[in-house]
Structure formats: structure tokens, C-alpha cells
Design a protein around this motif. Structure first.
Motif, PDB file in Angstrom:
ATOM      1  N   ILE A  70       0.949  -0.633  -0.065  1.00 52.82           N
ATOM      2  CA  ILE A  70       0.072  -0.058   0.065  1.00 52.82           C
ATOM      3  C   ILE A  70       0.813   1.299   0.114  1.00 52.82           C
ATOM      4  N   GLU A  71       2.230   1.283   0.757  1.00 47.98           N
ATOM      5  CA  GLU A  71       3.063   2.589   0.881  1.00 47.98           C
ATOM      6  C   GLU A  71       3.680   2.742  -0.434  1.00 47.98           C
ATOM      7  N   ALA A  72       3.771   1.698  -1.150  1.00 54.44           N
ATOM      8  CA  ALA A  72       4.854   1.932  -2.548  1.00 54.44           C
ATOM      9  C   ALA A  72       3.400   2.877  -3.584  1.00 54.44           C
ATOM     10  N   CYS A  73       2.276   2.539  -3.327  1.00 52.76           N
ATOM     11  CA  CYS A  73       1.323   2.852  -4.224  1.00 52.76           C
ATOM     12  C   CYS A  73       1.227   4.466  -4.502  1.00 52.76           C
ATOM     13  N   VAL A  74       1.715   4.725  -2.787  1.00 46.55           N
ATOM     14  CA  VAL A  74       0.658   6.392  -1.981  1.00 46.55           C
ATOM     15  C   VAL A  74       1.219   7.373  -3.036  1.00 46.55           C
ATOM     16  N   PRO A  75       2.546   7.265  -3.579  1.00 48.39           N
ATOM     17  CA  PRO A  75       2.713   8.224  -4.961  1.00 48.39           C
ATOM     18  C   PRO A  75       2.020   8.699  -5.697  1.00 48.39           C
ATOM     19  N   ALA A  76       1.626   7.304  -6.723  1.00 53.83           N
ATOM     20  CA  ALA A  76       0.147   7.296  -7.823  1.00 53.83           C
ATOM     21  C   ALA A  76      -0.750   7.376  -7.273  1.00 53.83           C
ATOM     22  N   LEU A  77      -2.049   7.038  -6.415  1.00 54.82           N
ATOM     23  CA  LEU A  77      -2.539   7.222  -5.812  1.00 54.82           C
ATOM     24  C   LEU A  77      -2.533   9.226  -5.059  1.00 54.82           C
ATOM     25  N   ARG A  78      -1.892   9.843  -4.336  1.00 48.62           N
ATOM     26  CA  ARG A  78      -1.441  11.042  -4.913  1.00 48.62           C
ATOM     27  C   ARG A  78      -1.723  11.513  -6.112  1.00 48.62           C
ATOM     28  N   ARG A  79      -0.646  11.574  -6.966  1.00 51.38           N
ATOM     29  CA  ARG A  79      -0.891  12.147  -8.761  1.00 51.38           C
ATOM     30  C   ARG A  79      -2.201  11.946  -9.514  1.00 51.38           C
ATOM     31  N   TYR A  80      -3.300  10.966  -9.201  1.00 51.40           N
ATOM     32  CA  TYR A  80      -3.932  10.277 -10.246  1.00 51.40           C
ATOM     33  C   TYR A  80      -5.295  11.075  -8.796  1.00 51.40           C
ATOM     34  N   ALA A  81      -5.083  11.476  -7.560  1.00 53.95           N
ATOM     35  CA  ALA A  81      -6.000  12.031  -7.062  1.00 53.95           C
ATOM     36  C   ALA A  81      -6.225  13.324  -7.114  1.00 53.95           C
ATOM     37  N   ARG A  82      -4.774  13.990  -7.059  1.00 62.86           N
ATOM     38  CA  ARG A  82      -4.655  15.944  -7.423  1.00 62.86           C
ATOM     39  C   ARG A  82      -5.191  16.386  -8.925  1.00 62.86           C
ATOM     40  N   ALA A  83      -5.073  14.699 -10.349  1.00 66.07           N
ATOM     41  CA  ALA A  83      -6.078  15.006 -11.636  1.00 66.07           C
ATOM     42  C   ALA A  83      -6.854  15.129 -11.549  1.00 66.07           C
ATOM     43  N   LEU A  84      -7.373  14.448 -11.223  1.00 64.78           N
ATOM     44  CA  LEU A  84      -8.955  13.774 -11.003  1.00 64.78           C
ATOM     45  C   LEU A  84      -9.575  15.528 -10.538  1.00 64.78           C
ATOM     46  N   THR A  85      -9.492  16.155  -9.199  1.00 63.07           N
ATOM     47  CA  THR A  85      -9.994  16.798  -8.315  1.00 63.07           C
ATOM     48  C   THR A  85      -9.588  17.851  -9.007  1.00 63.07           C
ATOM     49  N   ARG A  86      -8.082  18.387  -9.117  1.00 60.81           N
ATOM     50  CA  ARG A  86      -7.446  20.006  -9.267  1.00 60.81           C
ATOM     51  C   ARG A  86      -7.878  20.818  -8.449  1.00 60.81           C
ATOM     52  N   ASN A  87      -7.324  19.526  -7.205  1.00 59.62           N
ATOM     53  CA  ASN A  87      -7.053  20.564  -5.238  1.00 59.62           C
ATOM     54  C   ASN A  87      -6.492  19.619  -5.110  1.00 59.62           C
ATOM     55  N   ILE A  88      -4.869  20.442  -4.170  1.00 65.13           N
ATOM     56  CA  ILE A  88      -4.188  19.799  -3.385  1.00 65.13           C
ATOM     57  C   ILE A  88      -5.235  18.935  -2.326  1.00 65.13           C
TER      58      ILE A  88
END
Length: 168
Positions: free
Chosen positions: A8-26
Motif C-alpha cells: 500500500i505504501e508503495a502505491c501512495v505517490p501514484a494515488l496522490r498523483r491520480y487524485a490531484r489530476a482528478l480533483t485539481r485541488n491538492i
């Protein structure tokens, strides 16, 4: 258990990148990832080792995002006064203009196309994995990607691929 948490920890950067692209709000993206991680850890018994943890996490994130969109439509959004840009700000650099234009074009896509293009283009996921995450057939994913790419070409001023243009 520790191996599960390490995955799970290894996936956090990709999850954050995708979430930021989806929401456009940090801030919203960080909240979305936090909710995703909390849900994954609290429901780790539902994870089936036959698949990848990454795909399972992205599925949780997409579902949480869709749920938040539904809630926002029902309740509206809050706009802070400090979020409103000051008039007369200097023009951004040309590279930033092109990037901002693409970001605005992605925002105009229907949700289904936006989710697909971000998983494939931003995260670099294989088509089959992206289709599994979105719980759609592979052909449907490819169709959404094709429509999204065509819409982005039109929105950014490149209406057709060079090999598709008619020659007179």
C-alpha cells in the motif's frame, strides 16, 4: 500484514498523483487519498491476493471520488474568498499556458473519459488494468480513450491526426 502495508505504501505517490489530476485541488486530493488508505486498511480482509493491491486501491479511490461528486452535486461547493485570483496577475510562461490549456481541456471531458485518460496517460497503466479498475470491458475503455483523445485534440487546436487529414 506488514507486506500488505508495504505494498500500500508503495502505491501512495501514484494515488496522490491520480487524485490531484482528478480533483485539481491538492487538499481535496490528499483527503481522497487518506480516505482511500483508511478504507483499504480497515477492509483489508476484502482484498483477494489474486489481483494487484495497486488496482484494488485505484478502484477504491475512483469509487470514493465518484461518491464525492454525487455529494457535491447535491450540496454544492464552497468557494473561499482567498481562492479567487487577483486581477492583473502577470501572464504565465508559454509552457505553463500549454499545460494549463491541456488541464482545462481535460476538465471539460465527461467523467468516464477523464478517469480513463488519466489512468492510462498519467499513471501509465496498461489498458487491461485500467479497464479492471473502472470495472468496464476493455473495448469500452479503448472507446472512451479514443473519444477523450479526439476531444482533447479539438480543445487544444489540433483537430485531426496528420495521417487522418484529407489531402486535396
Amino acid at each position: 500484514m506488514q507486506d500488505f502495508l508495504d505494498q500500500i505504501e508503495a502505491c501512495v505517490p501514484a494515488l496522490r498523483r491520480y487524485a490531484r489530476a482528478l480533483t485539481r485541488n491538492i487538499d481535496l486530493a490528499d483527503d481522497l487519498v487518506q480516505d482511500c488508505l483508511e478504507r483499504a486498511i480497515s477492509r483489508r480482509g476484502l482484498f483477494r491476493p489474486s489481483g494487484e493491491v495497486r488496482a484494488w486501491l485505484f478502484t477504491i479511490l475512483v469509487n470514493l471520488y465518484r461518491n464525492s461528486l454525487r455529494a457535491t452535486r447535491r450540496h454544492g461547493t464552497f468557494l473561499a474568498m482567498d481562492a479567487i485570483a487577483e486581477p492583473g496577475a502577470p501572464a504565465p510562461q508559454p509552457g505553463h499556458i500549454a499545460l494549463a490549456e491541456m488541464a482545462r481541456a481535460i476538465e471539460t471531458l465527461p467523467l468516464e473519459q477523464k478517469e480513463a485518460i488519466l489512468l492510462v496517460a498519467l499513471e501509465g497503466l496498461p489498458y487491461a488494468e485500467a479497464a479492471d479498475i473502472l470495472k468496464i470491458p476493455l473495448g469500452t475503455l479503448m472507446s472512451r480513450l479514443g473519444r477523450a483523445r479526439a476531444a482533447l485534440r479539438l480543445a487544444t487546436g489540433n483537430p485531426a491526426e496528420p495521417h487522418l487529414r484529407t489531402v486535396k
